[in-house]
Design an enzyme around this catalytic site. Structure first.
Site, mmCIF file in Angstrom:
data_model
loop_
_atom_site.group_PDB
_atom_site.id
_atom_site.type_symbol
_atom_site.label_atom_id
_atom_site.label_comp_id
_atom_site.label_asym_id
_atom_site.label_seq_id
_atom_site.Cartn_x
_atom_site.Cartn_y
_atom_site.Cartn_z
ATOM 1 N N ARG A 52 0.840 -1.205 0.000
ATOM 2 C CA ARG A 52 0.000 0.000 0.000
ATOM 3 C C ARG A 52 0.868 1.246 0.000
ATOM 4 O O ARG A 52 1.742 1.398 0.853
ATOM 5 C CB ARG A 52 -0.928 -0.001 1.217
ATOM 6 N N ASP A 54 1.378 5.480 0.101
ATOM 7 C CA ASP A 54 0.783 6.632 0.765
ATOM 8 C C ASP A 54 0.319 7.690 -0.230
ATOM 9 O O ASP A 54 0.618 7.617 -1.430
ATOM 10 C CB ASP A 54 1.796 7.272 1.720
ATOM 11 N N TYR A 112 12.077 0.124 -4.294
ATOM 12 C CA TYR A 112 11.593 1.501 -4.401
ATOM 13 C C TYR A 112 12.694 2.378 -4.972
ATOM 14 O O TYR A 112 13.883 2.112 -4.779
ATOM 15 C CB TYR A 112 11.196 2.054 -3.031
ATOM 16 N N ARG A 200 11.039 6.655 3.155
ATOM 17 C CA ARG A 200 11.045 8.109 3.280
ATOM 18 C C ARG A 200 11.857 8.570 4.498
ATOM 19 O O ARG A 200 12.487 9.629 4.474
ATOM 20 C CB ARG A 200 9.618 8.632 3.341
#
Length: 261
Positions: A52, A54, A112, A200
């Site tokens: 999932r 953000d 990522y 992040r």
């Protein structure tokens, strides 16, 4: 009727969505794609995704699955679903998979990429696809710091306070920082799995080190502290891309067809 399991690859620009997961009264990627699939399948469906994302986060290689009694060939699924989707979400491929396939639990690694626009002035064209950093970043220092984070560690210092994972241990398989162009820095990270906001929060630490405000060894200090309050601020979401989800070869899941610089 025979219930079939269908896997699909999804790419999207997350700017106008409140993340992947369906939320009442909000526009999300999941609810938008589910509505499009339901129109083609002619019955309600429920999507399960690999990871999932953000609000504001993008995807080049999101993977999801759903169960259906509808019989369509792969091309009909792709063209039919895409015809009911907005331009910032696309189905890249569809294929039938065995019942034991699960988009989340069958995944063995995730990758990522984070893109930083490193220029004094922000870009009109890159403003939603990158994170703008106006002060110079030293990618060599950032890589030296990143090397402390490779391997299996307790990443408690890099997880969101709201993270619900039972374990904070993750294995970072690679973490590479490069200057893709004179004004773009690319952070490429792959792990067996990620904690909420882990990428992040790592980027936030690397940017502080890249700016010269901290030494590279500070990344190790933060890691060993196992305390979120010891790390830097969470980096903005708009530079983050879910680029690839890896599965055992037996499932024959296609690699993403879209690549980030």
């Amino acid at each position: 009727m025979v219930l079939m399991r269908i896997a699909l690859g999804i790419s999207y620009q997350g700017t106008h969505y409140h993340g992947w997961q369906t939320q009442a009264g909000l526009q999300t990627v999941q609810s938008t794609v589910e509505a499009a699939i339901a129109t083609v399948a002619d019955h309600p469906i429920a999507l399960t995704c690999a990871g999932r994302t953000d609000k504001g986060v993008h995807a080049l290689g999101q993977v999801a699955h759903f169960d259906t009694v509808a019989i369509r060939n792969d091309r009909a699924w792709v063209l039919g679903i895409n015809s009911h989707l907005p331009a910032d979400i696309r189905i890249d491929w569809v294929r039938e998979v065995p019942d034991e396939f699960h988009a989340r639990f069958s995944a063995i690694a995730r990758r990522y990429r984070y893109l930083i626009y490193n220029q004094p002035l922000a870009s009109a064209l890159w403003n939603q696809q990158t994170t703008h950093c106006y002060y110079p970043l030293n990618e060599t220092s950032m890589q030296a710091a990143a090397n402390y984070l490779i391997g299996e560690h307790d990443f408690s210092s890099f997880r969101a306070m709201s993270c619900q994972s039972k374990s904070s241990h993750r294995q970072v398989q690679h973490l590479k920082i490069s200057r893709a162009q004179s004004n773009l820095i690319l952070i490429d990270i792959q792990a067996n799995a990620f904690l909420h906001h882990m990428v992040r929060n790592i980027v936030g630490v690397l940017m502080l080190i890249g700016s010269g405000q901290r030494e590279p060894v500070w990344a190790e200090t933060v890691l060993l502290a196992k305390d979120r309050t010891k790390a830097a601020v969470t980096a903005h979401p708009n530079g983050l891309y879910l680029s690839h989800v890896f599965y055992p070869e037996t499932f024959s899941i296609p690699a993403p067809t879209i690549h980030l610089i």
